[in-house]
Design a protein around this motif. Structure first.
Motif, short mmCIF file in Angstrom:
data_model
loop_
_atom_site.label_atom_id
_atom_site.label_comp_id
_atom_site.label_asym_id
_atom_site.label_seq_id
_atom_site.Cartn_x
_atom_site.Cartn_y
_atom_site.Cartn_z
N ILE B 5 -8.28 0.86 -12.54
CA ILE B 5 -7.10 0.09 -12.13
C ILE B 5 -5.92 1.03 -11.90
N LEU B 6 -5.76 1.99 -12.81
CA LEU B 6 -4.66 2.95 -12.69
C LEU B 6 -4.79 3.75 -11.40
N LYS B 7 -6.02 4.16 -11.12
CA LYS B 7 -6.27 4.95 -9.91
C LYS B 7 -5.88 4.14 -8.67
N ARG B 8 -6.28 2.87 -8.70
CA ARG B 8 -5.97 2.02 -7.55
C ARG B 8 -4.46 1.84 -7.38
N LEU B 9 -3.74 1.72 -8.52
CA LEU B 9 -2.29 1.53 -8.43
C LEU B 9 -1.63 2.79 -7.88
N PRO B 14 0.85 6.18 -1.53
CA PRO B 14 0.81 6.62 -0.12
C PRO B 14 0.83 5.46 0.87
N ILE B 15 0.22 4.34 0.46
CA ILE B 15 0.23 3.18 1.36
C ILE B 15 1.67 2.71 1.60
N ILE B 16 2.42 2.62 0.49
CA ILE B 16 3.82 2.18 0.60
C ILE B 16 4.62 3.15 1.45
N LEU B 17 4.40 4.44 1.23
CA LEU B 17 5.12 5.46 2.02
C LEU B 17 4.80 5.27 3.50
N GLY B 282 3.65 -5.41 1.18
CA GLY B 282 2.55 -4.45 1.08
C GLY B 282 2.07 -4.27 -0.35
N VAL B 283 3.02 -4.12 -1.27
CA VAL B 283 2.67 -3.95 -2.68
C VAL B 283 1.92 -5.19 -3.18
#
Lengths: 322, 321
Positions: B5-9, B14-17, B282-283
Motif C-alpha cells: 500500500i505504501l509503495k502504491r501511495l 509522479p502521477i500527481i506531478l 487525480g489523487v
C-alpha cells in the motif's frame, strides 16, 4: 441420451446397457468423443441444462430408477451415494475457496448430524488418507501441484463414502508416476470402503491395472463388454477392440509407422441404421450397414458384432445398477 | 500488504506531478490573461502590467511551474483568481457534495445491479433476463441529463415527493443520485450477468453440483465470489469517475459539486483552481484504484501471492483473521 442445440441433435449415448456390482470396478474405454463422459454425467444427472437430455431407458441405483428422481432428490444422492471425479483437476476446484472447506462442504451437505469439530476432524482424516498434511487445509488450490489437486478432487468424491464412484479419466491430466499413485489409492479405497467404481479412460494400461470388468464404447454404444481378462485374452473380439489393440505401438518390433484405425467416428448427429462401426470395419458386409448387430455372448463376455464366433444372446434392456 | 500500500501511495507522487505539469501548460496555452480577468475589463494596461509582474506571469513557464510546485509542497496551492480564496478550501467545501452524489449513485447501482445481473445470468433468456437487458440498454443509451429532467418533472413538479434542486437535505440527493446511477446501474447488470454466465459454466461449479449442493448454494458460495472481480473493477472505476464530479447532473440539479467548480474555473482561466482541482481528482482516483486493488486480494487468494510472499500470507493472514 442426446444433446440438443439449435443447429443439430447429437445422439451421444445410444442404448448403452451395463451393470456394476458392489465393490466391483468397471472400466469404460473408448476414444475421445465416444460418449464416455456423457454416460457418467447422465448417471449424475449433471448434463448441461436444457441441452443434454436423457430420452429413454433407466438408470437403476440400488433398485431405484434415478432418471425419474426430482432435482432435490438428486441433490441428496449426488456426493452421498454417487459421486464423480472429474477429468481436469486444474479447473475442477474452486480457486477462491480453501481446499479444506471444499472437502468439508460435502460433509456439511450430507452429514447434518455432525458437529463442526467432527467435520473438521473428518476432513483432516481424509486429507491424511490422500497423503496431504492436514495443516495445508487452509491453502488454496493454486498452492498445490496437479497431482495433489487431483487427490483433493478424489477426496471430495470420497468424503461421504459413496456406493458408486464415477471416475472420469482421473489420471489423464497427470504424469505417469502420479497416475500410478492415484490408481493405487482408488484401488485401496475400493477394497477398504467397498465402493463400486466406474472408471472412464482411454488407456488400456489403466484398465488392466484397476478394472474387474471392461466395456468398450464406440459412438455412444457398448460394442464389447466382459472381464478384464476377456478383453485382453478372450477368444473373440469386436473388430473395433481389435483395431484399438492394433493401434498400440509394439515396442518389441522395429516398426516405422503406427497402425491407426482408418477413418473417423461417424457423425454423431446422424443415428446409424446399422452397425455404427461398419464404415471403418475391415470385415463389414452389406448387411452391417442395414441392420443393428446382435449381441453374442460366451460366459458373460459379450460382443456386439454379427460375425462374432460367440453364440447369440438376448439383448438386455437399458439398465445400469449396482 | 502494508508495504505494498505504501509503495502504491508513493507511486502517486509522479502521477500527481505529471498531471499538474500537463494542466499547468495546457492552461497557459489557452487564450486570456489572468491579470486582466482579475482586474476586469476597464483596468488600465499599466495596472494589468504591474499585476502581471507581481504574480510572476512574465517569468518563463518553467520558472512559474517550479515556483508553483515548491509552494504546493508546503501546502499552499494558491488562491483563486476569481474569489481570492485559498483553492484548497474551496475544493474541500465542494467535495462533500460530489462525494455524497457519487457514493449514493454507486450504492444504488451495486445494491440493485448485482442481484439483477445474477438473476439474469442464472435464468438466461427468461423474461427477467430479457427485461433486464432491455432496461440496461435503455439506461445506457439515453443521456443522463434527460433522465434527470424526466425524474424532475415526474417526482418534483407533478408528485412533489422530492425537491427539484439544491443540496441541503437527504431528500435533495434522491433524484440526482438515481439519475447519476443510471449508467453505472446498467453497467453493473451487464458486467455481473456476463461474468456470472462465464462462471456458472466452469468446471468447479460442476464439482460443487456433484457434491450435492443445491442451485442457490452453488451460486452464492461458489460462482459469485469468482464473478465479483470484474464487477468490483467496474464499480471502482465508475466510483472514481463519479468522484471527479458529474458536471451535467450537478448543473441540472444545481448541486455545488466539484464538476461545476472545475468547469467554471476553466471558463474563467482560473489556473490555480483548475490545477488544484484536477490534482485532487487525480489523487482521489489513485486512492480508489488502490482500494479496489487491495479488495481484489481479499476476494482472490491467487492475487495475494503476487503482492506478498506466499508463506507469509498463509500464516500471518490466518492469525489476523
Amino acid at each position: 441420451m442426446e444433446y440438443r442445440t439449435d443447429d443439430a441433435t447429437v445422439y451421444a449415448v445410444n442404448g448403452v446397457s451395463f451393470n456394476v456390482g458392489k465393490g466391483e470396478s468397471l472400466g469404460l474405454i473408448g476414444e475421445t468423443g465416444a460418449g464416455k463422459t456423457s454416460i457418467a454425467l447422465s448417471i449424475m444427472r449433471l448434463l448441461p441444462d436444457r441441452i443434454g437430455v436423457i430420452t429413454g431407458g433407466k438408470i437403476l441405483l440400488d433398485g431405484t430408477d434415478i432418471t425419474a428422481a426430482g432435482e432435490s432428490a438428486m441433490c441428496d444422492i449426488r456426493g452421498e451415494k454417487v459421486s464423480m471425479i472429474f477429468q481436469d483437476p486444474m479447473t475442477s476446484l474452486n480457486p477462491v475457496m480453501e481446499v479444506g472447506d471444499q472437502i468439508e462442504e460435502v460433509l456439511l451437505l450430507h452429514r447434518p448430524e455432525m458437529t463442526v469439530e467432527q467435520r473438521r476432524k473428518k476432513t483432516d482424516e481424509i486429507l491424511e488418507m490422500i497423503g496431504i498434511p492436514a495443516e495445508r487445509k487452509h491453502e488454496y488450490p493454486h498452492q498445490f501441484s496437479g497431482g495433489m489437486k487431483q487427490r483433493i478432487v478424489i477426496a471430495i468424491a470420497l468424503a461421504c463414502e459413496p456406493m458408486l464412484l464415477l471416475a472420469d479419466e482421473p489420471t489423464t491430466a497427470l504424469d505417469v508416476t502420479i497416475q500410478a499413485q492415484v490408481l493405487e489409492m482408488m484401488n485401496g479405497l475400493k477394497e477398504k470402503l467397498g465402493t463400486s467404481i466406474v472408471l472412464i479412460t482411454h488407456d488400456f494400461g489403466v484398465v488392466a491395472q484397476t478394472c474387474d470388468r471392461v466395456a468398450v464404447i464406440y459412438a455412444g454404444e457398448v460394442v464389447e463388454i466382459g472381464t478384464a481378462y476377456d478383453l485382453f485374452e478372450g477368444e473373440d473380439h469386436h473388430p473395433y477392440t481389435q483395431g484399438l489393440f492394433g493401434s498400440i505401438p509394439n515396442m518389441n518390433v522395429d516398426e516405422e509407422r503406427l497402425h491407426p484405425i482408418e477413418g473417423l467416428m461417424p457423425d454423431p448427429t446422424i443415428l446409424a441404421k446399422g452397425c455404427s462401426f461398419a464404415d471403418r470395419c475391415p470385415y463389414a458386409q452389406e448387411v452391417c450397414f442395414r441392420e443393428k448387430p446382435h449381441c453374442r455372448e460366451k460366459n458373460g463376455h459379450r460382443v456386439f458384432c454379427r460375425f462374432s464366433k460367440y453364440p447369440e444372446a438376448d439383448r438386455e434392456e437399458d439398465v445400469e445398477y449396482e | 500488504m502494508f508495504k505494498y500500500i505504501l509503495k502504491r501511495l508513493v507511486m502517486l507522487i509522479p502521477i500527481i506531478l505529471g498531471i499538474s505539469f500537463l494542466i499547468f501548460f495546457v492552461m497557459s496555452l489557452s487564450p486570456g490573461d489572468p491579470a486582466r480577468i482579475i482586474l476586469g475589463e476597464y483596468a488600465t494596461q499599466e495596472d494589468v502590467e504591474a499585476l502581471r509582474e507581481e504574480m510572476g506571469l512574465n517569468d518563463s513557464l518553467i520558472v512559474q511551474y517550479a515556483r508553483y510546485i515548491f509552494k504546493a509542497i508546503r501546502g499552499d496551492l494558491g488562491t483563486s483568481y476569481q474569489t481570492g480564496q485559498p483553492v484548497i478550501r474551496e475544493i474541500l467545501e465542494r467535495f462533500p457534495f460530489t462525494f455524497k452524489l457519487a457514493i449514493g449513485a454507486v450504492m444504488i447501482a451495486v445494491v440493485l445491479g448485482i442481484p439483477i445481473g445474477i438473476i439474469s445470468a442464472v435464468k438466461q433468456y427468461s423474461w427477467i433476463d430479457n427485461l433486464s437487458m432491455v432496461v440496461s440498454m435503455i439506461l445506457t443509451s439515453m443521456p443522463g441529463f434527460w433522465y434527470g429532467l424526466m425524474l424532475m418533472i415526474i417526482f418534483a413538479l407533478n408528485l412533489r415527493w422530492f425537491p427539484s434542486t439544491g443540496a441541503s437535505s437527504f431528500k435533495h440527493y434522491v433524484l440526482p443520485c438515481i439519475t447519476l446511477s443510471c449508467n453505472t446501474f446498467a453497467l453493473m447488470i451487464r458486467t455481473t450477468r456476463s461474468t456470472m454466465l462465464e462462471e456458472i459454466r466452469q468446471d468447479y461449479v460442476r464439482t460443487a453440483k456433484a457434491k450435492g449442493a443445491r442451485a442457490m448454494r452453488v451460486i452464492a458460495k461458489h460462482s459469485l465470489r469468482n464473478a465479483l472481480l470484474p464487477v468490483i473493477t467496474v464499480a471502482g472505476m465508475q466510483f472514481g469517475i463519479l468522484l471527479g464530479g458529474a458536471v451535467v447532473i450537478e448543473s441540472v440539479f444545481s448541486i455545488p459539486g466539484l464538476g461545476t467548480y472545475v468547469v467554471n474555473a476553466v471558463k474563467l482561466k482560473d489556473t490555480p483552481s483548475v490545477t488544484a482541482a484536477i490534482m485532487f481528482i487525480g489523487v482521489i482516483g489513485g486512492v480508489v484504484n488502490l482500494i479496489v486493488d487491495v479488495l481484489y486480494t481479499y476476494i482472490d487468494p491467487r492475487l495475494k501471492s503476487r503482492y506478498v510472499k506466499p508463506k507469509a500470507v498463509s500464516r500471518s493472514e490466518k492469525e489476523a483473521a
